[in-house]
Design a protein around this motif. Structure first.
Motif, PDB file in Angstrom:
ATOM      1  N   THR A 236       0.826  -1.208   0.000  1.00 18.17           N
ATOM      2  CA  THR A 236       0.000   0.000   0.000  1.00 18.17           C
ATOM      3  C   THR A 236       0.860   1.258   0.000  1.00 18.17           C
ATOM      4  O   THR A 236       0.643   2.181  -0.787  1.00 18.17           O
ATOM      5  N   LEU A 237       1.839   1.297   0.884  1.00 21.88           N
ATOM      6  CA  LEU A 237       2.711   2.472   0.966  1.00 21.88           C
ATOM      7  C   LEU A 237       3.581   2.598  -0.281  1.00 21.88           C
ATOM      8  O   LEU A 237       3.843   3.710  -0.755  1.00 21.88           O
ATOM      9  N   TYR A 238       4.025   1.466  -0.808  1.00 20.76           N
ATOM     10  CA  TYR A 238       4.844   1.502  -2.023  1.00 20.76           C
ATOM     11  C   TYR A 238       4.055   2.082  -3.193  1.00 20.76           C
ATOM     12  O   TYR A 238       4.534   2.977  -3.910  1.00 20.76           O
ATOM     13  N   LEU A 239       2.849   1.587  -3.418  1.00 23.61           N
ATOM     14  CA  LEU A 239       2.043   2.068  -4.541  1.00 23.61           C
ATOM     15  C   LEU A 239       1.729   3.549  -4.401  1.00 23.61           C
ATOM     16  O   LEU A 239       1.704   4.290  -5.391  1.00 23.61           O
ATOM     17  N   SER A 240       1.519   3.981  -3.168  1.00 24.50           N
ATOM     18  CA  SER A 240       1.253   5.398  -2.951  1.00 24.50           C
ATOM     19  C   SER A 240       2.459   6.246  -3.332  1.00 24.50           C
ATOM     20  O   SER A 240       2.325   7.318  -3.922  1.00 24.50           O
ATOM     21  N   GLY A 241       3.651   5.747  -3.018  1.00 22.87           N
ATOM     22  CA  GLY A 241       4.845   6.524  -3.300  1.00 22.87           C
ATOM     23  C   GLY A 241       5.339   6.433  -4.719  1.00 22.87           C
ATOM     24  O   GLY A 241       5.998   7.351  -5.226  1.00 22.87           O
ATOM     25  N   VAL A 242       5.034   5.322  -5.422  1.00 23.05           N
ATOM     26  CA  VAL A 242       5.598   5.111  -6.759  1.00 23.05           C
ATOM     27  C   VAL A 242       4.802   5.828  -7.850  1.00 23.05           C
ATOM     28  O   VAL A 242       5.274   5.958  -8.991  1.00 23.05           O
ATOM     29  N   LYS A 243       3.629   6.317  -7.523  1.00 23.90           N
ATOM     30  CA  LYS A 243       2.779   6.941  -8.543  1.00 23.90           C
ATOM     31  C   LYS A 243       3.485   8.049  -9.294  1.00 23.90           C
ATOM     32  O   LYS A 243       3.299   8.216 -10.503  1.00 23.90           O
ATOM     33  N   VAL A 253       1.105  -2.602 -13.807  1.00 24.21           N
ATOM     34  CA  VAL A 253       1.904  -3.809 -13.588  1.00 24.21           C
ATOM     35  C   VAL A 253       2.209  -3.971 -12.107  1.00 24.21           C
ATOM     36  O   VAL A 253       2.080  -5.057 -11.535  1.00 24.21           O
ATOM     37  N   LEU A 254       2.607  -2.883 -11.463  1.00 32.64           N
ATOM     38  CA  LEU A 254       2.970  -2.948 -10.048  1.00 32.64           C
ATOM     39  C   LEU A 254       1.762  -3.267  -9.178  1.00 32.64           C
ATOM     40  O   LEU A 254       1.877  -4.010  -8.196  1.00 32.64           O
ATOM     41  N   ARG A 255       0.624  -2.741  -9.526  1.00 35.05           N
ATOM     42  CA  ARG A 255      -0.587  -3.058  -8.771  1.00 35.05           C
ATOM     43  C   ARG A 255      -0.916  -4.541  -8.866  1.00 35.05           C
ATOM     44  O   ARG A 255      -1.324  -5.176  -7.891  1.00 35.05           O
ATOM     45  N   ASP A 256      -0.725  -5.109 -10.069  1.00 31.07           N
ATOM     46  CA  ASP A 256      -1.124  -6.493 -10.300  1.00 31.07           C
ATOM     47  C   ASP A 256      -0.067  -7.503  -9.867  1.00 31.07           C
ATOM     48  O   ASP A 256      -0.411  -8.596  -9.401  1.00 31.07           O
ATOM     49  N   PRO A 274      10.542  -3.788  -5.602  1.00 30.66           N
ATOM     50  CA  PRO A 274       9.877  -5.057  -5.912  1.00 30.66           C
ATOM     51  C   PRO A 274      10.899  -6.135  -6.255  1.00 30.66           C
ATOM     52  O   PRO A 274      11.870  -5.882  -6.975  1.00 30.66           O
ATOM     53  N   SER A 275      10.678  -7.337  -5.748  1.00 30.22           N
ATOM     54  CA  SER A 275      11.628  -8.423  -5.979  1.00 30.22           C
ATOM     55  C   SER A 275      11.020  -9.613  -6.703  1.00 30.22           C
ATOM     56  O   SER A 275      11.684 -10.643  -6.861  1.00 30.22           O
ATOM     57  N   ASP A 276       9.768  -9.485  -7.150  1.00 31.55           N
ATOM     58  CA  ASP A 276       9.104 -10.635  -7.759  1.00 31.55           C
ATOM     59  C   ASP A 276       8.476 -10.331  -9.115  1.00 31.55           C
ATOM     60  O   ASP A 276       7.615 -11.076  -9.583  1.00 31.55           O
ATOM     61  N   LEU A 277       8.913  -9.262  -9.774  1.00 30.06           N
ATOM     62  CA  LEU A 277       8.333  -8.941 -11.076  1.00 30.06           C
ATOM     63  C   LEU A 277       8.886  -9.859 -12.157  1.00 30.06           C
ATOM     64  O   LEU A 277      10.080 -10.187 -12.154  1.00 30.06           O
ATOM     65  N   PRO A 278       8.068 -10.278 -13.120  1.00 28.34           N
ATOM     66  CA  PRO A 278       8.588 -11.035 -14.260  1.00 28.34           C
ATOM     67  C   PRO A 278       9.640 -10.225 -15.008  1.00 28.34           C
ATOM     68  O   PRO A 278       9.599  -8.985 -15.018  1.00 28.34           O
ATOM     69  N   HIS A 279      10.564 -10.928 -15.652  1.00 27.93           N
ATOM     70  CA  HIS A 279      11.679 -10.259 -16.319  1.00 27.93           C
ATOM     71  C   HIS A 279      11.210  -9.221 -17.325  1.00 27.93           C
ATOM     72  O   HIS A 279      11.798  -8.145 -17.452  1.00 27.93           O
TER      73      HIS A 279
END
Length: 312
Positions: A236-243, A253-256, A274-279
């Motif tokens: 929640t805090l990450y998405l708020s800051g990354v906007k 992508v980050l939301r999903d 983020p440490s789990d995003l697809p390549h």
């Protein structure tokens, strides 16, 4: 030589420190080890062949290059790595490497190079460089050495899978960038960024945050410092800051897809990546800083570690 009769084995010459691959088969009572190197991706060239028989204390036989008229006599005896002296300061990771990966231990158990100023050390075979803290406790130095050991072993493994033409190319292989992001009386934090290409369809990369107790050298989980900073709250805090940092496509992508984060500390706050995003969408993995003031309600303010982040 690291020999596995059930699959692929490897060995290296001390002067080259690049792995040669061995494929085992039987010929009557003899053990045959076919030696090969990679000249190009996906292609191996036979460079020699061991033909060995059991002998008192080990194996005895010959090594012969393809087309050579004469064979060289070979005597192989088991090596007990536990009996070898440590050339580096004793640490848990070094002991584990000696036990679990003797070939890597033989390569890495040698004096490393301390750079001018004492703030970094280079492992000479892999070239991997990692920060140090002058005057640090023995436990903290051991923890930093162990992290460097892991990267150096991975770098050498990566290099071994590359063809000879690419092994000396700085754009290929395993490249680490590591730096200290916070150093106070009780906490040390680092950020590690790795990009690598060891063959396959495309290069890859990853980021890892490290938080260590300067006294014990032990890793400090983020939730030890901030017990209320759960995975859901981090997102929640990450998405708020990354906007403000990414476009709409990356934000979606980050939301999903962003569910796991790696954290490192800095003077201004907790940094989440983020440490789990697809390549294919890894470019969206921006780092967001959560100010300490924002996280005061999440923090364990009674912890002596946390008190170094909130001095007032």
């Amino acid at each position: 030589m690291s020999f596995d009769p059930r699959g692929e084995s490897r060995y290296f010459y001390e002067g080259r420190s690049l792995d040669l691959f061995l494929e085992a088969r039987r010929s009557g009572n003899a053990l045959v080890l076919e030696e090969s190197v990679r000249r190009d991706f996906g292609e191996r060239v036979l460079t020699g062949c061991f033909t060995l028989m059991p002998a008192p204390g080990g194996l005895k036989g010959t090594w012969q290059a393809p087309g050579a008229a004469r064979a060289l006599e070979v005597n192989l005896t088991p090596l007990d790595t536990a009996s070898l002296p440590m050339r580096l300061p004793l640490s848990p990771g070094l002991s584990a490497l000696r036990r679990d990966d003797p070939l890597a231990f033989l390569k890495l158990n040698r004096p490393w190079v301390t750079l001018p100023g004492g703030r970094a050390v280079r492992e000479p075979l892999s070239g991997v460089t990692y920060p140090r803290v002058p005057g640090a406790s023995g436990a903290l130095n051991a923890a930093l050495q162990d992290r460097q050991l892991r990267h150096a072993a991975d770098a050498l493994d990566c290099r071994a899978t590359l063809p000879e033409s690419a092994q000396k190319d700085p754009q290929e292989g395993y490249n680490l960038s590591a730096g200290i992001t916070l150093s106070n009386a009780r906490l040390l934090s680092l950020r590690e960024d790795v990009d690598y290409y060891c063959g396959g369809a495309h290069p890859s990369y990853w980021t890892e945050g490290v938080i260590l107790d300067r006294v014990t050298g032990r890793a400090v989980p983020l939730t030890t410092l901030f017990p209320k900073l759960s995975a859901a709250r981090q997102k929640t805090l990450y998405l708020s800051g990354v906007k403000a940092q990414v476009d709409t496509d990356c934000l979606n992508v980050l939301r999903d897809s962003a569910g796991d984060f790696t954290a490192h500390l800095s003077a201004t706050g907790v940094n989440l990546t983020p440490s789990d995003l697809p390549h294919v969408v890894g470019v969206c993995a921006e780092t967001v800083t959560l100010p300490y003031a924002t996280l005061r309600g999440d923090a364990n303010l009674n912890s002596p570690l946390v008190k170094t982040l909130y001095p007032n």
